[in-house]
Write an enzyme that holds these catalytic residues in place. Structure first.
Site, PDB file in Angstrom:
ATOM      1  N   ALA A   9     -32.294 -13.101 -38.356  1.00 41.25           N
ATOM      2  CA  ALA A   9     -32.048 -14.588 -38.700  1.00 41.25           C
ATOM      3  C   ALA A   9     -31.414 -15.136 -37.605  1.00 41.25           C
ATOM      4  CB  ALA A   9     -30.519 -14.550 -39.557  1.00 41.25           C
ATOM      5  N   ASP A  31     -36.328 -18.202 -36.347  1.00 36.77           N
ATOM      6  CA  ASP A  31     -37.198 -18.685 -37.112  1.00 36.77           C
ATOM      7  C   ASP A  31     -36.064 -19.955 -38.357  1.00 36.77           C
ATOM      8  OD1 ASP A  31     -38.925 -20.835 -38.548  1.00 36.77           O
ATOM      9  OD2 ASP A  31     -40.219 -18.928 -39.204  1.00 36.77           O
ATOM     10  N   LYS A  32     -35.032 -20.590 -37.550  1.00 40.33           N
ATOM     11  CA  LYS A  32     -33.994 -21.075 -38.547  1.00 40.33           C
ATOM     12  C   LYS A  32     -34.604 -21.950 -39.054  1.00 40.33           C
ATOM     13  CE  LYS A  32     -30.845 -20.958 -35.002  1.00 40.33           C
ATOM     14  NZ  LYS A  32     -29.733 -19.926 -35.045  1.00 40.33           N
ATOM     15  N   PHE A  54     -26.075 -22.336 -35.744  1.00 45.70           N
ATOM     16  CA  PHE A  54     -26.574 -22.721 -37.122  1.00 45.70           C
ATOM     17  C   PHE A  54     -26.859 -24.637 -36.728  1.00 45.70           C
ATOM     18  CE2 PHE A  54     -23.291 -20.144 -40.272  1.00 45.70           C
ATOM     19  CZ  PHE A  54     -23.858 -19.104 -39.541  1.00 45.70           C
ATOM     20  N   ASN A  57     -24.617  -8.625 -37.187  1.00 42.55           N
ATOM     21  CA  ASN A  57     -24.473  -9.610 -36.256  1.00 42.55           C
ATOM     22  C   ASN A  57     -24.266  -9.601 -34.743  1.00 42.55           C
ATOM     23  OD1 ASN A  57     -24.743 -12.324 -36.107  1.00 42.55           O
ATOM     24  ND2 ASN A  57     -23.901 -13.054 -38.266  1.00 42.55           N
ATOM     25  N   THR A  58     -24.405 -10.433 -34.366  1.00 44.26           N
ATOM     26  CA  THR A  58     -23.655 -10.577 -32.989  1.00 44.26           C
ATOM     27  C   THR A  58     -22.245 -10.099 -32.372  1.00 44.26           C
ATOM     28  OG1 THR A  58     -23.153 -12.481 -32.642  1.00 44.26           O
ATOM     29  CG2 THR A  58     -25.528 -11.928 -32.323  1.00 44.26           C
ATOM     30  N   SER A  62     -21.513 -14.703 -38.035  1.00 49.76           N
ATOM     31  CA  SER A  62     -21.357 -15.397 -36.975  1.00 49.76           C
ATOM     32  C   SER A  62     -20.068 -15.698 -35.919  1.00 49.76           C
ATOM     33  CB  SER A  62     -22.610 -16.950 -37.246  1.00 49.76           C
ATOM     34  OG  SER A  62     -23.939 -16.519 -37.464  1.00 49.76           O
ATOM     35  N   ASN A  64     -25.584 -16.272 -26.904  1.00 45.92           N
ATOM     36  CA  ASN A  64     -25.576 -17.366 -27.536  1.00 45.92           C
ATOM     37  C   ASN A  64     -24.502 -17.842 -28.612  1.00 45.92           C
ATOM     38  OD1 ASN A  64     -26.103 -18.044 -30.200  1.00 45.92           O
ATOM     39  ND2 ASN A  64     -26.418 -15.700 -30.779  1.00 45.92           N
ATOM     40  N   ARG A  65     -24.630 -19.035 -28.362  1.00 48.64           N
ATOM     41  CA  ARG A  65     -23.300 -19.531 -29.216  1.00 48.64           C
ATOM     42  C   ARG A  65     -24.063 -21.169 -30.267  1.00 48.64           C
ATOM     43  NH1 ARG A  65     -21.899 -24.104 -26.147  1.00 48.64           N
ATOM     44  NH2 ARG A  65     -19.931 -24.891 -27.333  1.00 48.64           N
ATOM     45  N   ASN A 103     -20.279 -18.473 -33.825  1.00 50.94           N
ATOM     46  CA  ASN A 103     -19.997 -19.526 -33.214  1.00 50.94           C
ATOM     47  C   ASN A 103     -19.936 -20.703 -33.950  1.00 50.94           C
ATOM     48  OD1 ASN A 103     -21.101 -18.342 -30.811  1.00 50.94           O
ATOM     49  ND2 ASN A 103     -22.704 -18.146 -31.711  1.00 50.94           N
ATOM     50  N   THR A 104     -19.319 -20.807 -35.273  1.00 49.85           N
ATOM     51  CA  THR A 104     -18.701 -21.444 -36.738  1.00 49.85           C
ATOM     52  C   THR A 104     -17.348 -20.983 -36.688  1.00 49.85           C
ATOM     53  OG1 THR A 104     -20.958 -21.583 -37.178  1.00 49.85           O
ATOM     54  CG2 THR A 104     -19.298 -22.650 -38.879  1.00 49.85           C
ATOM     55  N   THR A 154     -33.436  -9.930 -30.638  1.00 54.83           N
ATOM     56  CA  THR A 154     -33.570  -9.592 -28.326  1.00 54.83           C
ATOM     57  C   THR A 154     -34.528  -9.263 -28.581  1.00 54.83           C
ATOM     58  OG1 THR A 154     -31.060  -9.642 -28.544  1.00 54.83           O
ATOM     59  CG2 THR A 154     -31.911  -9.207 -26.944  1.00 54.83           C
ATOM     60  N   LYS A 212     -24.270 -10.180 -44.970  1.00 54.98           N
ATOM     61  CA  LYS A 212     -24.658  -9.875 -43.479  1.00 54.98           C
ATOM     62  C   LYS A 212     -22.963  -9.759 -42.923  1.00 54.98           C
ATOM     63  CE  LYS A 212     -27.073 -10.727 -38.873  1.00 54.98           C
ATOM     64  NZ  LYS A 212     -28.332 -11.592 -38.303  1.00 54.98           N
ATOM     65  N   GLY A 270     -29.880  -4.351 -31.428  1.00 56.66           N
ATOM     66  CA  GLY A 270     -30.263  -3.463 -30.315  1.00 56.66           C
ATOM     67  C   GLY A 270     -31.692  -3.015 -30.459  1.00 56.66           C
TER      68      GLY A 270
HETATM   69  C1  LIG Z   1     -30.341 -17.158 -30.265  1.00 57.73           C
HETATM   70  C2  LIG Z   1     -30.175 -16.270 -31.022  1.00 57.73           C
HETATM   71  C3  LIG Z   1     -28.840 -16.205 -32.383  1.00 57.73           C
HETATM   72  C4  LIG Z   1     -28.865 -16.734 -33.703  1.00 57.73           C
HETATM   73  N1  LIG Z   1     -28.724 -17.088 -34.894  1.00 57.73           N
HETATM   74  C5  LIG Z   1     -28.695 -16.010 -35.500  1.00 57.73           C
HETATM   75  C6  LIG Z   1     -28.179 -16.808 -36.922  1.00 57.73           C
HETATM   76  O1  LIG Z   1     -28.525 -18.165 -37.242  1.00 57.73           O
HETATM   77  N2  LIG Z   1     -27.782 -16.770 -37.958  1.00 57.73           N
HETATM   78  C7  LIG Z   1     -27.195 -14.728 -37.956  1.00 57.73           C
HETATM   79  O2  LIG Z   1     -28.020 -14.488 -39.129  1.00 57.73           O
HETATM   80  N3  LIG Z   1     -28.291 -14.801 -37.161  1.00 57.73           N
HETATM   81  C8  LIG Z   1     -28.135 -14.877 -35.788  1.00 57.73           C
HETATM   82  N4  LIG Z   1     -28.064 -14.313 -34.664  1.00 57.73           N
HETATM   83  C9  LIG Z   1     -28.115 -13.049 -34.809  1.00 57.73           C
HETATM   84  C10 LIG Z   1     -29.214 -11.957 -34.825  1.00 57.73           C
HETATM   85  O3  LIG Z   1     -30.409 -12.185 -36.357  1.00 57.73           O
HETATM   86  C11 LIG Z   1     -29.209 -10.889 -35.040  1.00 57.73           C
HETATM   87  O4  LIG Z   1     -27.966 -10.254 -36.230  1.00 57.73           O
HETATM   88  C12 LIG Z   1     -28.045  -9.840 -33.644  1.00 57.73           C
HETATM   89  O5  LIG Z   1     -28.934 -10.861 -32.702  1.00 57.73           O
HETATM   90  C13 LIG Z   1     -28.359  -8.249 -33.445  1.00 57.73           C
HETATM   91  O6  LIG Z   1     -29.518  -8.277 -32.767  1.00 57.73           O
HETATM   92  P1  LIG Z   1     -30.586  -7.676 -32.154  1.00 57.73           P
HETATM   93  O7  LIG Z   1     -29.237  -7.195 -30.883  1.00 57.73           O
HETATM   94  O8  LIG Z   1     -32.495  -7.240 -32.230  1.00 57.73           O
HETATM   95  O9  LIG Z   1     -31.115  -9.176 -30.783  1.00 57.73           O
HETATM   96  C14 LIG Z   1     -29.073 -14.817 -33.050  1.00 57.73           C
HETATM   97  C15 LIG Z   1     -29.014 -14.271 -32.641  1.00 57.73           C
HETATM   98  C16 LIG Z   1     -29.563 -14.535 -31.307  1.00 57.73           C
HETATM   99  C17 LIG Z   1     -29.563 -13.414 -29.938  1.00 57.73           C
END
Ligand SMILES: Cc1cc2nc3c(=O)[nH]c(=O)nc-3n(C[C@H](O)[C@H](O)[C@H](O)COP(=O)(O)O)c2cc1C
Length: 380
Positions: A68, A71-72, A121, A250-251, A181, A117-118, A183-184, A329, A221, A307
């Site tokens: 997620a 492709d928001k 949504f 998530n992050t 997330s 990222n911050r 960031n909210t 990423t 999630k 990762g």
């Molecule tokens: C720029 C960015 C935006 C993201 N936006 C969302 C989001 O809107 N909703 C969500 O559930 N996760 C979001 N994520 C988290 C990713 O879906 C994923 O859980 C997280 O990046 C770990 O995977 P990765 O290490 O492959 O990036 C975002 C991550 C990044 C880097």
């Protein structure tokens, strides 16, 4: 190799947001012309049973999907499918459209192979996403990730999630509740069982109220920063309430996972906060997956994310218990041919193992420690 050269010379100079936009614009024609799209897809996903998996009522030609956030607004899932992803989790979408957080929202940390990222949504709202999901014509499997609007109080969150799921879930293949997330403000509090239970109940009720959404698989999630006990509690709740699965993770908000000097991170000059994705998340994400698998066995579909950078990572996640694996990423750093190279290397790995299909290998390493955990995991 070529992408690495391009990345270090050109792409790094362009802002991450602009690079995304450009890439998707280039890919647009592929998605619109079905024979072209299918041809490209045959090039990016090997057409055999070696890496095919079955889950959530669908046949996925590869376990690899898009996490997620990329492709928001549900605008690019067919392009992403053509590049070699079998599924895309679109969103996070909220009931009402909303702007990103003010100030800078995305930075690359190349030394860590990470992103910070911050965003908070930014999206055009559930109604707009629903229209695009409804109008789809291709073969990509599409999940919709839903959340609450920034200004909605936590007590009113169940209604927001229910609304977003009912709207955007129509014609979606699965729905994911994002309670993780960073960031909210306050959103991650919804991951606690006391708040999560009524939230899931409200969404289940909303989905079952319409023929179009009744029976849509529902997943949750979770955050990598949850305690192990809280991970277990969510797993138990998911089983009790009949969820289809869990997306982990998530992050993270933990800065100690970074090698990038704190001064460099501080120089990004944005307000406190932001989530880290990519390589620094790898070990914790794998640990959470192992914990979930130990708790639920094969009773839930586990989607592992965090990762994932290579076919070896996908292989390890599947063997640890993931049916599906996502990346964000790793794809940003790896470039447009990355999913293809992962799919082919994964197919070769399965073939060399002597298994008929990767599906036989889901969870075979469950219960074993090992992998690359250890020193890095201790940093969490
Ligand atoms: C720029 C960015 C935006 C993201 N936006 C969302 C989001 O809107 N909703 C969500 O559930 N996760 C979001 N994520 C988290 C990713 O879906 C994923 O859980 C997280 O990046 C770990 O995977 P990765 O290490 O492959 O990036 C975002 C991550 C990044 C880097």
């Amino acid at each position: 190799m070529i992408y690495r050269l391009l990345f270090s010379t050109l792409i790094r100079r362009v802002s991450p947001e602009r690079a995304h936009e450009l890439a998707f614009r280039l890919l647009r024609p592929i998605s619109l012309i079905s024979p072209l799209r299918r041809r490209v897809r045959r090039f990016t996903i090997p057409d055999d049973r070696l890496i095919r998996v079955h889950a959530l009522g669908f046949s996925f030609p590869t376990p690899l999907g898009v996490a997620a956030g990329l492709d928001k607004d549900a605008e690019h899932f067919e392009e992403l499918g053509a590049l070699g992803f079998s599924f895309v989790e679109v969103g996070t979408v909220t009931p009402l459209p909303q702007q990103p957080n003010p100030g800078p929202i995305l930075a690359r940390l190349p030394r860590d192979r990470a992103l910070l990222n911050r965003m908070g949504f930014p999206n055009r709202g559930a109604q707009a996403a629903a229209m695009r999901v409804r109008a789809r014509f291709g073969e990509t499997i599409v999940g919709v990730n839903v959340g609450k609007n920034r200004d909605t109080a936590l007590d009113d969150a169940p209604a927001d999630y229910a609304r977003a799921a009912a709207l955007a879930g129509a014609r979606a293949d699965f729905v994911v509740l994002n309670v993780s997330s960073p960031n909210t403000p306050g959103l991650r509090d919804l991951g606690a069982v006391a708040r999560l239970r009524p939230l899931i109940g409200a969404v289940q009720e909303a989905l079952s109220a319409s023929e179009e959404t009744a029976g849509t698989p529902l997943l949750v999630k979770i955050s990598p920063d949850m305690s192990d006990e809280d991970v277990d509690a969510v797993a138990d709740l998911a089983l009790e309430l009949g969820l289809a699965g869990i997306v982990a993770t998530n992050t993270t908000i933990r800065r100690e996972v970074l090698r990038t000097p704190p001064a460099r991170v501080a120089s990004l000059a944005w307000p406190e906060g932001g989530g880290i994705s990519g390589a620094p998340l790898k070990d914790r994400s794998l640990t959470v997956l192992r914990r979930l698998r130990a708790r639920v066995g094969d009773r839930l579909v586990l989607i592992s994310v965090g990762g994932v950078e290579s076919a070896e990572d996908v292989w390890q996640r599947v063997r640890a218990g993931a049916t599906l694996v996502q990346a964000y990423t790793g794809f940003v750093y790896g470039g447009p041919l990355w999913p293809r190279s992962v799919n082919y290397a994964l197919a070769r790995r399965v073939w060399e193992s002597g298994a008929d299909s990767i599906e036989e290998l889901i969870g075979v390493d469950a219960g074993r420690a090992g992998g690359s955990e250890g020193a890095d995991a201790a940093r969490f």
